[in-house]
Design a protein around this motif. Structure first.
Motif, mmCIF file in Angstrom:
data_model
loop_
_atom_site.group_PDB
_atom_site.id
_atom_site.type_symbol
_atom_site.label_atom_id
_atom_site.label_comp_id
_atom_site.label_asym_id
_atom_site.label_seq_id
_atom_site.Cartn_x
_atom_site.Cartn_y
_atom_site.Cartn_z
ATOM 1 N N LEU A 176 15.790 33.887 15.980
ATOM 2 C CA LEU A 176 17.093 34.326 16.436
ATOM 3 C C LEU A 176 16.868 35.030 17.776
ATOM 4 O O LEU A 176 16.292 36.113 17.820
ATOM 5 N N VAL A 177 17.232 34.355 18.852
ATOM 6 C CA VAL A 177 16.840 34.835 20.179
ATOM 7 C C VAL A 177 17.928 35.621 20.887
ATOM 8 O O VAL A 177 17.663 36.325 21.856
ATOM 9 N N ASP A 178 19.177 35.502 20.422
ATOM 10 C CA ASP A 178 20.251 36.226 21.120
ATOM 11 C C ASP A 178 21.426 36.452 20.185
ATOM 12 O O ASP A 178 21.673 35.658 19.278
ATOM 13 N N MET A 179 22.111 37.566 20.400
ATOM 14 C CA MET A 179 23.353 37.831 19.686
ATOM 15 C C MET A 179 24.454 37.885 20.736
ATOM 16 O O MET A 179 24.327 38.585 21.736
ATOM 17 N N GLN A 180 25.518 37.134 20.512
ATOM 18 C CA GLN A 180 26.548 37.000 21.542
ATOM 19 C C GLN A 180 27.642 38.058 21.406
ATOM 20 O O GLN A 180 27.806 38.665 20.350
ATOM 21 N N SER A 181 28.410 38.229 22.472
ATOM 22 C CA SER A 181 29.515 39.183 22.412
ATOM 23 C C SER A 181 30.516 38.692 21.372
ATOM 24 O O SER A 181 30.597 37.508 21.075
ATOM 25 N N GLY A 182 31.266 39.622 20.813
ATOM 26 C CA GLY A 182 32.159 39.257 19.714
ATOM 27 C C GLY A 182 31.445 39.353 18.378
ATOM 28 O O GLY A 182 31.956 38.911 17.363
ATOM 29 N N SER A 183 30.251 39.958 18.391
ATOM 30 C CA SER A 183 29.507 40.176 17.154
ATOM 31 C C SER A 183 29.626 41.634 16.729
ATOM 32 O O SER A 183 29.990 42.496 17.525
ATOM 33 N N GLY A 184 29.292 41.882 15.461
ATOM 34 C CA GLY A 184 29.311 43.255 14.961
ATOM 35 C C GLY A 184 30.634 43.560 14.292
ATOM 36 O O GLY A 184 31.213 42.725 13.592
ATOM 37 N N LEU A 185 31.129 44.785 14.533
ATOM 38 C CA LEU A 185 32.399 45.199 13.936
ATOM 39 C C LEU A 185 33.528 44.725 14.847
ATOM 40 O O LEU A 185 33.644 45.168 15.987
ATOM 41 N N ILE A 186 34.315 43.793 14.347
ATOM 42 C CA ILE A 186 35.403 43.238 15.153
ATOM 43 C C ILE A 186 36.738 43.502 14.458
ATOM 44 O O ILE A 186 36.773 43.918 13.298
#
Ligand SMILES: [Zn+2]
Length: 309
Positions: A176-186
């Protein structure tokens, strides 16, 4: 090439054997409809095609379909492409709008895709379980999920044959090389059947709303050959991180900042190797079944990757 130019090119190809018309003429007609009259491009295309049919004294069946190409469901990865599909109708759903005649799920050996058939396109009804050749359908994309639209230029031919429908499950092993914006608590729009992710408290469709918290991860997983975009829904995110939605909300409340959740999660998962299985929707894989790996599953592949960099 712009979209309009591409459509103009397609239309021009269809008529170039029949009438003396330049791509510029076609483009000008399309541009007028799209820019001045705000007509959607597929409508504009239909209208301009009709104009030239009339001018040439032709029926729709007389012109070549230039522009649409035979494709498999798994090939659909771009909106506004004109394609031909051979597919089975897996399921029909109740249309929620009068402008839609039929909506449902199509499948071929490579996967499944949603379809919409416009009421005004006046096409024959598709039957559940039927296998059809669908020529000149146009692809569409909404939130990373692709669909095809059957329009008035679509030609439907029922085939007397069985078609195996592939399950479009993907299995990926990689880092898993990257986490994109719009992740986490939305926050999502609470309106019925909307669930769009809010941007600064606003839904694209419903404006400012009181959002509902949700957890999700949009990640990039590199298997050494390709980078795959993977979505973890709330349950998958909770399982992956060990952090529940309630804990995430508490954490954000304490910090007076929701981005802390994404930061925590990224610190936890980026750089880790996973085996991920799940259905494919357009360019996304939905993480259904996830297990953590010790390291690269296939050292060979990583070597190949390393050499290519
Ligand atoms: Zn909404």
């Amino acid at each position: 090439m712009s979209d309009v130019r591409q459509h103009a090119d397609d239309i021009h190809d269809q008529f170039s054997d029949h009438i003396d018309v330049s791509v510029d003429d076609v483009e000008e007609r399309l541009t007028t409809l799209v820019d001045e009259y705000k007509v959607p491009i597929d409508e504009a295309r239909r209208s301009v095609t009709n104009h030239y049919l009339e001018e040439a004294g032709l029926e729709r069946e007389d012109i070549s379909r230039g522009g649409s190409e035979a494709a498999n469901v798994e090939d659909v990865d771009e909106p506004e492409q004109w394609i031909d599909l051979t597919a089975k109708v897996i399921e029909l759903w109740d249309p929620r709008s009068d402008s839609v005649a039929q909506v449902g799920l199509l499948g071929d050996p490579t996967g499944t895709i949603k379809f919409t058939k416009w009421a005004k396109s006046d096409l024959p009804a598709l039957e559940e379980g039927g296998v059809y050749e669908l020529r000149n359908v146009v692809t569409d994309e909404y939130q990373g999920r692709y669909s095809v639209k059957l329009n008035s230029t679509t030609v439907i031919e029922e085939l007397d044959e069985e078609l195996e429908v592939g399950d479009d499950t993907s299995e990926i092993e990689g880092a898993l090389v990257d986490m994109q914006s719009g992740s986490g608590l939305i926050k999502r729009c609470p309106k019925e059947d909307c669930t769009r992710v809010l941007q600064n408290g606003r839904c694209n469709e419903h404006g400012e709303v009181e959002g509902e918290f949700d957890l999700r991860i949009k990640a990039v997983v590199d298997d050494g050959i390709d980078a795959h975009e993977v979505i973890f829904d709330k349950e998958a995110t909770e399982n992956l991180t060990g952090m529940s939605l309630e804990e995430a909300k508490d954490m954000a409340m304490d910090a007076l900042d929701t981005t802390i959740v994404a930061d925590e999660i990224a610190a936890d998962i980026v750089g880790t190797y996973y085996r991920i299985e799940g259905p494919t929707f357009g360019r996304y894989v939905l993480a259904d079944d996830v297990s953590e790996l010790d390291g690269p599953a296939d050292a060979e592949q990583l070597l190949i990757k390393a050499r290519s960099m």
